[in-house]
Design a protein around this motif. Structure first.
Motif: not given
Length: 379
Positions: A167-176
């Protein structure tokens, strides 16, 4: 959890934490109803509810030809008919803060265990940390994860069941207006999960076992293309994965020790049985192990009558639910994940999942198996 439960019984406990804090990303965030029920029994339910988390009462999967609901938690019995997605550091901080109120509990941070101390007849008599300090104890419990140092120095080797993926973990922004809770996307070559953490998504991109080097060789741009192929709504922000430093590799393991204890020492959680990420059960199985350990050993530890033979009782109690859960994970790996990782064309909703989507009773059964598990523990 184990330290808190033992200290509540008056047992002197020292917990050694390798790092200076719990603030590390890419850890298990799925808190199941079985664990939430235990926190209620501990009197910590309200304190946990005050922590930032997302309640999800159903799990859905999106394929190339549509979406299906695969589990319905809303009709589970009890006060928590949902799965809670909560950063693990918040969960651990809550337990540590509660335990710190007890006079027999001590948490030592920045203390990496590197070896065990042997006493008379080779019995484990404590541990040695990386700065040379020794912590001696009547009993040592290794809760140091799938790469357990304690397990290694004791010479215990788990039985490996294998896993077809990493598994590759990363993050991106979330919008409403983005999906809420857990967003699972399935397509050729695997699947991707996006965990809603309010203002960002914690994303898990599942790849074929050992495939990370190939993905890196293809370049970051190609990896971003893979992400947007799974989740088109992330196309305008996938550039937030700016370098490979923003990506963390989880090497998936599925294994189980044949022997969880030796004289003076016991292993529980991932140190005794590494779990696949399927179902998000890892942290919950570890909590169940801790509760069983505290219930079985606590009274004897408090009275000074606990023996090495008592350690075997923990394995006898927890081996069956662990083996059943791992068997289910192995089946899912073999029948679902591995075939997906090798498909190249469009992936339509499989027939069994269409049936699941049309049958509420089956969705509730799936939710019960995941959310409550096999033989859940109680205080």
């Amino acid at each position: 959890m184990l330290g808190l439960l033992l200290a509540r019984q008056g047992v002197d406990v020292v917990v050694l934490e390798k790092h200076s804090d719990f603030l590390r990303d890419f850890r298990g965030d799925t808190v199941h109803p079985s664990t939430l029920n235990l926190l209620d029994e501990l009197g910590l339910g309200e304190a946990l509810a005050a922590r930032p988390g997302r309640k999800v009462d159903a799990l859905r999967a999106t394929f190339d030809d549509g979406s299906v609901r695969v589990a319905d938690f809303s009709r589970l019995p009890g006060a928590h008919p949902y799965v809670l997605f909560l950063p693990q550091w918040d969960f651990l901080d809550l337990l540590a803060e509660e335990a710190a109120k007890l006079p027999t509990f001590r948490l030592v941070r920045s203390a990496e265990v590197v070896d065990v101390i042997r006493g008379h007849g080779g019995r484990v008599a404590g541990v040695r940390v990386d700065d040379g300090r020794e912590v001696r104890a009547r009993f040592t419990v290794g809760c140091d994860g799938r790469g357990s140092v304690v397990r290694s120095v004791l010479g215990l080797r788990p039985k490996e069941f294998g896993a077809p993926m990493d598994v590759l973990w990363f993050r991106v922004s979330r919008r409403p207006d983005d999906p809420v809770g857990l967003d699972m996307r399935v397509g050729a070559g695997g699947l991707m999960l996006c965990i809603d953490r309010d203002d960002y998504f914690q994303c898990a991109y599942v790849i074929a076992k050992g495939g990370y080097d190939e993905i890196k060789t293809a370049g970051l741009g190609a990896f971003r293309d893979r992400i947007t192929a799974r989740a088109p709504h992330l196309k305008d922000r996938v550039g937030e994965v700016a370098s490979w430093d923003d990506v963390r590799l989880l090497t998936v393991r599925l294994d189980r020790l044949r022997q969880w204890s030796v004289p003076g020492a016991l292993l529980i959680g991932d140190a005794a049985h590494a779990m696949s990420p399927i179902g998000g059960v890892g942290i919950n199985l570890a909590v169940q192990d801790a509760v069983a350990t505290a219930r079985i050993l606590g009274p004897g530890l408090a009275a000074g009558s606990c023996t090495d033979d008592d350690l075997h009782k923990v394995q006898r109690r927890r081996q069956f639910p662990t083996a059943v859960t791992q068997a289910a994970q192995r089946l899912a790996q073999r029948r679902v994940v591995d075939p997906l990782l090798h498909l190249t064309g469009p992936v339509d909703i499989p027939g069994p999942m269409r049936l699941l989507d049309r049958t509420p009773r089956l969705q509730r059964m799936a939710a019960r198996a995941v959310g409550l598990g096999v033989r859940p523990e109680h205080l």
